[in-house]
Design a protein around this motif. Structure first.
Motif, short mmCIF file in Angstrom:
data_model
loop_
_atom_site.label_atom_id
_atom_site.label_comp_id
_atom_site.label_asym_id
_atom_site.label_seq_id
_atom_site.Cartn_x
_atom_site.Cartn_y
_atom_site.Cartn_z
N TYR A 1 0.82 -1.20 0.00
CA TYR A 1 0.00 0.00 0.00
C TYR A 1 0.85 1.25 0.00
O TYR A 1 1.79 1.37 0.77
CB TYR A 1 -0.90 -0.01 1.22
N VAL A 2 0.57 2.16 -0.85
CA VAL A 2 1.25 3.45 -0.84
C VAL A 2 0.29 4.55 -0.42
O VAL A 2 0.53 5.27 0.55
CB VAL A 2 1.87 3.80 -2.20
N TYR A 3 -0.82 4.65 -1.11
CA TYR A 3 -1.68 5.78 -0.80
C TYR A 3 -3.07 5.60 -1.41
O TYR A 3 -3.22 5.01 -2.47
CB TYR A 3 -1.04 7.06 -1.36
N LYS A 4 -4.04 6.13 -0.70
CA LYS A 4 -5.41 6.16 -1.21
C LYS A 4 -5.72 7.61 -1.53
O LYS A 4 -5.90 8.42 -0.63
CB LYS A 4 -6.34 5.62 -0.11
N LYS A 5 -5.71 7.92 -2.80
CA LYS A 5 -5.90 9.32 -3.22
C LYS A 5 -7.37 9.60 -3.49
O LYS A 5 -8.00 8.89 -4.28
CB LYS A 5 -5.07 9.57 -4.49
N GLU A 6 -7.88 10.64 -2.85
CA GLU A 6 -9.25 11.05 -3.13
C GLU A 6 -9.27 11.76 -4.48
O GLU A 6 -8.43 12.60 -4.76
CB GLU A 6 -9.69 12.01 -2.02
N ILE A 7 -10.22 11.39 -5.33
CA ILE A 7 -10.28 11.97 -6.67
C ILE A 7 -10.71 13.44 -6.60
O ILE A 7 -11.71 13.78 -5.98
CB ILE A 7 -11.25 11.18 -7.57
N ASP A 8 -9.90 14.26 -7.23
CA ASP A 8 -10.24 15.68 -7.35
C ASP A 8 -9.85 16.15 -8.76
O ASP A 8 -9.37 15.35 -9.56
CB ASP A 8 -9.54 16.51 -6.25
N TRP A 9 -10.07 17.42 -9.02
CA TRP A 9 -9.82 17.96 -10.36
C TRP A 9 -8.39 17.72 -10.83
O TRP A 9 -8.14 17.25 -11.94
CB TRP A 9 -10.17 19.45 -10.37
#
Ligand SMILES: [Zn+2]
Ligand SMILES: [Zn+2]
Length: 285
Positions: free
Chosen positions: A6-14
């Protein structure tokens, strides 16, 4: 694959849909271990993202130009606007895309403020390392994936779901497409938990103990502060590392977690303070 971490859970944004994002690395034990000599400060490199059977090129930049040792490194991921990767992301996350577009079109053009997705509409990109240091796995987690997961765990008890995540029990009843989506969310859940266990050296955040150390084993469990069955929230900020005893007590007595004071408040008046904390932050909704 064991080399998948696991590295990162990125929240989707513009910005993620268009050209890139920043990787906050504060808690990323394994990633930092792997990256130690991969990218010096101020340097950039071409990396490869593997997503849904296709490979995409991107650039990773270590933004920290400071010689100051104490400052944390900050990595930025960049890819071309309207390039293959951003187009693929826009397609997969078309719900986020159309929501943000709608907001942008209806606001003052001078308004450049960050557009945050509402709670029920958030989508994510999970990032994992692979056995190759310059290749990362991207797993898009869209609203539909959450809907499938929600259905799959409907009526289940929190402890059962957590056990399944922790000990990787699989559901054999659902179809292959569904199963893939469930596996995706379960995997991410478990990986976030595993990373946190490493961060705490398998110590319980309440009592500080490592269970089984004497016997050469270490048993710690990841608990979801807002129950996963209700929140579907597997963010690190919703997970806590506890020993099996404290975990059982929490589920048996259902104490209230006071985030401001970082204490569990039990019905009988007892308060149990979080003694170890490197990753939970106070937030006000
Ligand atoms: Zn404990
Ligand atoms: Zn729990």
């Amino acid at each position: 694959m064991e080399s998948e971490n696991y590295v990162y859970k990125k929240e989707i944004d513009w910005s993620t849909l268009m050209e890139g994002f920043t990787l906050p690395l504060d808690n990323q034990v394994i990633f930092l271990r792997n990256m130690e000599n991969f990218l010096q400060r101020g340097q950039s490199k071409i990396i490869h993202f593997f997503m849904n059977g296709k490979t995409y090129d991107a650039k990773i930049v270590n933004m920290n130009n400071s010689v100051e040792k104490r400052k944390k490194d900050a990595y930025q991921i960049r890819y071309p606007r309207n390039g293959e990767l951003s187009q693929a992301l826009q397609q997969y996350f078309f719900k986020s895309m159309s929501y943000i577009k709608m907001i942008r079109e209806n606001r003052d053009p001078k308004d450049r403020s960050y557009i945050k997705m509402p709670d029920g509409l958030k989508e994510y990109l999970a990032i994992y390392t692979t056995e190759y240091e310059d290749t990362f796995l991207l797993e898009p987690i869209a609203q539909d994936d959450f809907q499938v997961m929600k259905k799959a765990i409907q009526g289940m008890r929190e402890r059962t779901v957590e056990n399944e995540i922790e000990y990787e029990m699989e559901d054999k009843s659902s179809g292959i497409e569904k199963k893939l989506q469930i596996v995706k969310i379960r995997k991410l859940n478990r990986k976030i938990g595993e990373n946190l266990k490493l961060l705490y050296g398998y110590r319980c955040q309440i009592c500080g103990q490592v269970i089984g150390e004497k016997y050469g084993s270490h048993i710690a469990e990841a608990h979801h502060i807002d129950y996963f069955v209700n929140s579907l929230n597997n963010d690190a900020n919703n997970q806590m590392i506890v020993c099996p005893n404290h975990h059982s007590v929490i589920h048996d007595a259902n104490p209230v977690f006071d985030r401001r004071r970082m204490v569990y408040r039990f019905d009988n008046g007892v308060e149990e303070r979080i003694s170890l904390n490197k990753h939970l932050f106070i937030y006000v909704k």
